[in-house]
Design a protein around this motif. Sequence first.
Motif, short mmCIF file in Angstrom:
data_model
loop_
_atom_site.label_atom_id
_atom_site.label_comp_id
_atom_site.label_asym_id
_atom_site.label_seq_id
_atom_site.Cartn_x
_atom_site.Cartn_y
_atom_site.Cartn_z
N ARG A 81 0.86 -1.18 0.00
CA ARG A 81 0.00 0.00 0.00
C ARG A 81 0.90 1.24 0.00
NH1 ARG A 81 -4.28 1.54 4.87
NH2 ARG A 81 -5.26 3.35 3.86
N PHE A 82 0.96 1.95 -1.12
CA PHE A 82 1.91 3.04 -1.26
C PHE A 82 1.43 4.37 -0.69
CE2 PHE A 82 4.59 0.69 -4.29
CZ PHE A 82 5.83 1.18 -3.89
N ASN A 83 0.18 4.42 -0.22
CA ASN A 83 -0.36 5.69 0.27
C ASN A 83 -1.65 5.38 1.02
OD1 ASN A 83 -2.17 8.29 -0.17
ND2 ASN A 83 -0.08 8.94 -0.68
N PRO A 84 -2.03 6.20 1.99
CA PRO A 84 -3.32 5.97 2.64
C PRO A 84 -4.48 5.92 1.65
CG PRO A 84 -2.04 7.54 3.92
CD PRO A 84 -1.28 7.30 2.65
N ASN A 85 -4.31 6.59 0.49
CA ASN A 85 -5.37 6.64 -0.50
C ASN A 85 -5.12 5.72 -1.70
OD1 ASN A 85 -5.42 9.18 1.08
ND2 ASN A 85 -7.19 9.64 -0.16
N ILE A 86 -4.01 4.99 -1.70
CA ILE A 86 -3.72 4.05 -2.78
C ILE A 86 -3.48 2.69 -2.15
CG2 ILE A 86 -2.23 3.54 -4.75
CD1 ILE A 86 -1.46 6.50 -4.86
N TYR A 87 -4.48 1.84 -2.19
CA TYR A 87 -4.46 0.58 -1.45
C TYR A 87 -3.64 -0.50 -2.15
CZ TYR A 87 -8.42 2.34 1.36
OH TYR A 87 -9.24 3.06 2.20
N ALA A 88 -3.28 -1.51 -1.36
CA ALA A 88 -2.55 -2.66 -1.91
C ALA A 88 -3.39 -3.40 -2.95
CB ALA A 88 -2.16 -3.61 -0.78
N LYS A 154 9.74 4.21 4.93
CA LYS A 154 9.48 2.94 4.26
C LYS A 154 8.91 3.14 2.85
CE LYS A 154 4.96 1.70 6.36
NZ LYS A 154 4.27 0.63 7.11
N ILE A 155 8.18 4.24 2.63
CA ILE A 155 7.70 4.53 1.28
C ILE A 155 8.88 4.80 0.36
CG2 ILE A 155 6.48 6.24 -0.14
CD1 ILE A 155 4.42 6.48 2.08
N ARG A 156 9.87 5.54 0.86
CA ARG A 156 11.05 5.85 0.05
C ARG A 156 11.78 4.56 -0.34
NH1 ARG A 156 12.83 9.17 3.20
NH2 ARG A 156 12.08 11.05 2.15
N HIS A 157 11.92 3.64 0.61
CA HIS A 157 12.60 2.38 0.33
C HIS A 157 11.84 1.55 -0.70
CE1 HIS A 157 13.86 -1.82 1.06
NE2 HIS A 157 15.02 -1.31 1.47
N GLU A 158 10.53 1.43 -0.53
CA GLU A 158 9.72 0.61 -1.43
C GLU A 158 9.53 1.28 -2.79
OE1 GLU A 158 8.53 -2.93 0.04
OE2 GLU A 158 10.49 -1.93 0.16
N THR A 159 9.57 2.62 -2.82
CA THR A 159 9.53 3.31 -4.11
C THR A 159 10.73 2.89 -4.93
OG1 THR A 159 8.27 5.25 -3.38
CG2 THR A 159 9.76 5.56 -5.23
N PHE A 240 10.08 -2.47 8.97
CA PHE A 240 9.19 -1.33 8.77
C PHE A 240 8.24 -1.21 9.96
CE2 PHE A 240 9.20 -1.95 3.85
CZ PHE A 240 10.51 -1.51 3.80
N VAL A 241 7.87 0.01 10.31
CA VAL A 241 6.89 0.26 11.37
C VAL A 241 5.50 0.28 10.74
CG1 VAL A 241 6.08 1.87 13.13
CG2 VAL A 241 8.55 1.59 12.72
N ARG A 242 4.59 -0.51 11.30
CA ARG A 242 3.21 -0.51 10.79
C ARG A 242 2.47 0.70 11.32
NH1 ARG A 242 -0.60 -5.77 10.45
NH2 ARG A 242 0.90 -6.17 8.77
N MET A 243 1.75 1.38 10.43
CA MET A 243 1.02 2.59 10.80
C MET A 243 -0.33 2.24 11.44
SD MET A 243 3.01 5.08 9.96
CE MET A 243 4.37 4.02 10.47
N PRO A 244 -0.90 3.16 12.25
CA PRO A 244 -2.18 2.89 12.91
C PRO A 244 -3.31 2.57 11.94
CG PRO A 244 -1.13 4.84 13.85
CD PRO A 244 -0.34 4.46 12.65
N SER A 251 -1.28 -3.05 3.82
CA SER A 251 -0.19 -2.38 4.52
C SER A 251 1.06 -2.34 3.66
CB SER A 251 0.12 -3.12 5.83
OG SER A 251 0.56 -4.44 5.55
N MET A 252 2.13 -1.88 4.23
CA MET A 252 3.44 -1.89 3.59
C MET A 252 4.40 -2.49 4.60
SD MET A 252 5.73 1.33 2.18
CE MET A 252 4.88 1.60 0.62
N ASP A 253 4.57 -3.79 4.54
CA ASP A 253 5.42 -4.50 5.49
C ASP A 253 6.74 -4.87 4.82
OD1 ASP A 253 3.40 -4.40 7.41
OD2 ASP A 253 2.49 -6.26 6.68
N GLY A 254 7.75 -5.06 5.64
CA GLY A 254 9.04 -5.46 5.10
C GLY A 254 10.19 -5.00 5.96
N LYS A 255 11.40 -5.06 5.39
CA LYS A 255 12.61 -4.63 6.08
C LYS A 255 13.46 -3.77 5.15
CE LYS A 255 12.97 -8.73 9.06
NZ LYS A 255 13.84 -9.88 9.46
N PHE A 256 14.24 -2.89 5.76
CA PHE A 256 15.14 -2.06 4.99
C PHE A 256 16.36 -2.88 4.56
CE2 PHE A 256 12.92 1.02 7.70
CZ PHE A 256 12.50 1.94 6.76
N ASN A 257 16.81 -2.64 3.35
CA ASN A 257 18.07 -3.24 2.90
C ASN A 257 18.64 -2.38 1.78
OD1 ASN A 257 20.26 -4.78 2.16
ND2 ASN A 257 19.16 -6.74 2.29
#
Length: 447
Positions: A81-88, A154-159, A240-244, A251-257
């Motif tokens: 999910r790349f944005n609160p308004n753009i769902y997975a 986390k958006i920057r990483h996944e972008t 990644f930290v999960r948002m409320p 969501s956007m789950d994962g790890k930085f690398n």
Amino acid sequence: MADQSIIRITKELSEIQKTTDLSLAVACRDVDVRNVKALIIGPHDTPYEFGFFEFAVKFNKEYPRKHPQVTATTTNGGRCRFNPNIYATGRVCLSILGTWRGERGEEWSAAQGLESILLSIQSLMSSNPYENEPGFEEANEPSDKRNQKDYADKIRHETLRISVVQRLEEYLHMGVDGAASPKPATLADLDDMDMEGMDDSNIPFEPFKDLCKRRFLWYYDSYLAAVEKAKKDVKDNQAFVRMPFEGSTNSMDGKFNYTELEKRIRNIKKALDAETASWAVEGLELKRKDATLAVNLQRQFEQVVETFKRNGAPHNVELEDNNPFIWTVTYIGKPMTNLDGGLFRFKIFLSPHFPEEQPRVKFETRVFHHRIAADGTPCYSASPSRREDVKTHIDSVIDALEEEHPPYDPRTLVNPEAHKLYWGSPEDRKLYNRRLRRTVQQSMEDL
């Protein structure tokens, strides 16, 4: 009588394709204008910066009275999910699309169109997307401040990972380790095969492949700069930290690398450079066979040489090894400008699939310029209506080089260091001019 909605859609597509907007692109198969693919390039100074985000737009027969259906397709297979308004799931929440309740007057109207939809989606890609979630618009608690940063991180990483790296690796048929994998068949590959019983629908429709490859070369240094900066903020394997507002399936789950991302970005650059170099070999083979494209490019070259002579242009154009697929241009700096006295060479590499694949240009002579990347790749825009004319590309490169009072446009940020000085303080601009003049002087000394 022709379908009015088809006429409207066709007109809108044509208008977007003719514009010089460097952040939007649209395409469709010739036989199906109701199903459109759109590409939005993430805005500068946001966690989406220079990412490639694709959307599917399906127009109904009641368009423009009714809005089209828009689905995000850059979702990592429905897992991001790349944005609160753009769902997975691909759902895009906007009042003008009827997918979100808006204020009075924010609903769809026939006066709107595809471009306004794309610009509205692009506006969601802000520097602080956390605030796009309803109820979090004015979040000022310490926990919210932390979340805002964590969400952007986390958006920057996944972008980078999904919209840029994964996309380019797929286009180049590369594995994560940079190794090549078997290429799927394309229309070009099928030229010498029995086409009976086959149609375009059997071939993947990838209208933005060439655009993304060329833009990757533009923004390569920016991608590496983003990685270098992010490495100071997060550690590899940090979760990644999960948002409320994120759920288990949205969501956007994962790890930085970033260490791995940097390696993959550099491998993509090597693969693109190798692909460009391969055009010369393929081009010579086409010339040997007297292929139509080779003959056409040879004729264009002769016409450009004649035009330059007739107009008294100081520049020189040659073919490398008499190969019509590699042109070498020697540019003479414009008098009474910072380029005065300079002698710069750049090569134009033409694809065996030109003009579907557009030229790749690289300066061989080093020049410190805000429109030329550190590796010599220039940022220029040729007229869409003359994309098959090589001289148009030469003229466009020179225009970008000589433009004296360009408007500020972060979409042309291909040389972060030069860009920062050019658009900085008066003292920064003086330093920029000195460094540009230094490379002009060196261009003569290196002869």
